[in-house]
Design an enzyme around this catalytic site. Structure first.
Site, PDB file in Angstrom:
ATOM      1  N   TYR A  52      -6.967 -43.760 -28.508  1.00 30.93           N
ATOM      2  CA  TYR A  52      -7.896 -44.370 -29.456  1.00 30.93           C
ATOM      3  C   TYR A  52      -9.283 -44.371 -28.820  1.00 30.93           C
ATOM      4  CZ  TYR A  52     -10.113 -47.695 -32.626  1.00 30.93           C
ATOM      5  OH  TYR A  52     -10.969 -48.289 -33.530  1.00 30.93           O
ATOM      6  N   LYS A  67     -17.255 -52.701 -24.593  1.00 25.61           N
ATOM      7  CA  LYS A  67     -16.467 -53.923 -24.389  1.00 25.61           C
ATOM      8  C   LYS A  67     -17.020 -54.834 -23.291  1.00 25.61           C
ATOM      9  CE  LYS A  67     -12.394 -52.364 -26.744  1.00 25.61           C
ATOM     10  NZ  LYS A  67     -11.516 -53.100 -27.598  1.00 25.61           N
ATOM     11  N   ASP A  81     -13.466 -41.839 -21.246  1.00 21.98           N
ATOM     12  CA  ASP A  81     -13.709 -43.001 -22.107  1.00 21.98           C
ATOM     13  C   ASP A  81     -13.372 -44.261 -21.318  1.00 21.98           C
ATOM     14  OD1 ASP A  81     -13.740 -45.047 -23.902  1.00 21.98           O
ATOM     15  OD2 ASP A  81     -12.583 -44.025 -25.452  1.00 21.98           O
TER      16      ASP A  81
END
Ligand SMILES: Cc1ncc(COP(=O)(O)O)c(C=O)c1O
Length: 461
Positions: A153, A283, A255
């Site tokens: 994801y 995040k 990522d």
């Protein structure tokens, strides 16, 4: 649904009537009653009243030890004093300019000191970071295709909305997965430009390069797959994947939206000794504020510097968020903090391992940095196809049983993992383990009964 699980769900509903009402009302105006699809789970999600440090309270006033921490975006914990102070100071001198103000340089310098990159562009979400990293890779290479991992994801945009949670009957050969578009509304043809490989499988990536000569712009990988719970790379996999990617003239994108501010002081680049071409972050680097970045060498970023590639955004580098980011890097993401959180995590993982063994659960616990998970699977998960067979009913039982006893052990859904923040302490971990000690025998019993009734159902969604 077996009786012990039903009992936990009944208890949940009894304890949280205000969340049920709030969800019912919200669903009238907000699709599924939540602002992001992941936040919904049946029968309804907990609605939050307030939060501080390592805990939050729901609308009914129940208190929980929080290991969800906004899907791992809060390594800082709730309302970290240093971040709050920086933000409060900033609020008084201007919240948004749409003009440069100097904080972008300060934060870019910090990131370039920690990560193997030379230039940084900021945004507001991990999705933006990965989306622009693709544009950068395409702009630099003149190629269009991307390789991603099955089950990976990387946000909500079209190019990564492929094979996120594909189902049996759709996903094809495990060594050569069929790309499966994961949402209605994705641009037709997306699955032709996004190729899919299994994680921890280099020959599969080699094959995709051979089948698509001079067409692949980049390979994107999450260094530890944390959208299939917790899946470590095999030894040497990441550096080898980086080499294969470069050998074929493509760029290697790591990522680090989850790992960047949680795995180690220098993120996964440092932890695994890899130097990617592009690093995406988000995040936890914002300390609770919407901050993300993509970063690369001066050479690559030159396409933006020369205005050949467009990257823009009204809210990019807004001063409040940048102040939060600077305070987070300087005062939260410190070497000491990584050391002490990692110590707490080792204690939690080991505690789980002992209790899993003692109760006779078929499964294991694994973790690194601030993250870990309990996996209801007999051996180490190496890729999406393994994870697909995790026993989700027993996992659901585990989650609700823990939540009913005051511990949110991780975000809901068995593809997630726990996070420990800098505001968690030894006592929190002891409490977490004490509650798991209560819950583990019932999970083991349920597992045993289900095994004797028939094979474990797997219907990952
Ligand atoms: C590895 C990874 N990349 C990208 C994203 C997207 O980030 P955001 O939700 O901030 O858009 C996520 C979100 O969970 C993620 O886990």
């Amino acid at each position: 649904m077996y009786p012990a699980l039903q009992k936990e769900l009944d208890t949940y509903e009894k304890r949280t009537p205000k969340s049920r009402d709030a969800h019912r009302r919200a669903s009238d105006r907000v699709p599924i009653g939540v602002g992001s699809n992941y936040r919904f789970y049946p029968p309804y999600p907990l609605f939050v009243q307030d939060a501080k440090a390592s805990r939050f309270r729901d609308l009914d006033g129940n208190e929980y030890l929080d290991h969800n921490l906004c899907y791992g975006a809060l390594f800082a914990g709730h309302c970290h004093p240093a971040v709050m102070k920086a933000v409060e100071q900033r609020l008084r001198i201007g919240t948004l300019f749409g003009m440069p103000h100097g904080l972008e340089l300060e934060l870019a310098e910090i990131i370039c000191d920690r990560f193997p990159v030379e230039m940084v562009r900021f945004g507001n979400s991990g999705s933006e970071a990965t989306m622009h990293s693709f544009r950068l890779a395409r702009a630099v290479t003149g190629r269009s295709k991307i390789i991603k991992m099955e089950g990976g994801y990387h946000g909500g945009h079209d190019a990564v909305s492929v094979s996120v949670k594909p189902k049996e009957g759709q996903f094809g050969d495990p060594d050569h997965p069929t790309p499966v578009v994961s949402s209605l509304g994705v641009l037709p043809g997306t699955a032709d430009a996004t190729l899919v490989a299994p994680f921890n499988n280099l020959p599969a990536v080699e094959r995709l390069f051979e089948e698509n000569p001079n067409e692949v712009a980049a390979v994107i990988v999450e260094p530890i797959m944390m959208n299939i719970a917790f899946c470590m790379p095999d030894d040497g996999y990441l550096p080898a994947l980086c080499d294969v990617t470069r050998k074929h003239g493509a760029l290697f994108i790591m990522d680090e939206v989850k790992t960047g501010g949680k795995l180690a002081y220098g993120g996964a680049c440092d932890y695994f000794g890899v130097k990617p071409d592009i690093v995406c972050m988000g995040k936890s680097i914002g300390g609770g504020f919407p901050l993300a970045a993509f970063a690369a060498s001066r050479d690559l970023m030159d396409v933006i510097a020369k205005q050949k590639m467009f990257h823009a955004g009204t809210y990019n580098t807004n001063p409040v968020v940048m102040a939060a980011g600077i305070a987070t890097f300087r005062e939260v993401l410190t070497r000491d903090a990584f050391e002490s959180v990692s110590r707490l995590n080792t204690k939690l993982v080991r505690g789980y391992q002992e209790l899993v063994k003692k109760a006779g659960i078929i499964g294991y616990a694994d973790g690194a940095g601030a993250n870990g998970a309990l996996m209801f699977y007999p051996q180490r998960v190496r890729n999406y196809r393994d994870w697909y067979h995790v026993d989700e009913d027993v996992w659901t039982h585990y989650w609700f049983a823990m939540a009913n006893r005051g511990i949110v052990p991780q975000p809901y859904w068995w593809d997630e993992q726990w996070t420990i923040s800098v505001q968690h302490n030894e006592k929190d971990i002891d409490e977490h383990l004490q509650v798991f000690a209560e819950v583990a025998p019932a999970c083991a019993e349920a597992q045993e009964e289900r095994m004797t009734v028939g094979p474990i159902a797997s219907h990952a969604s």
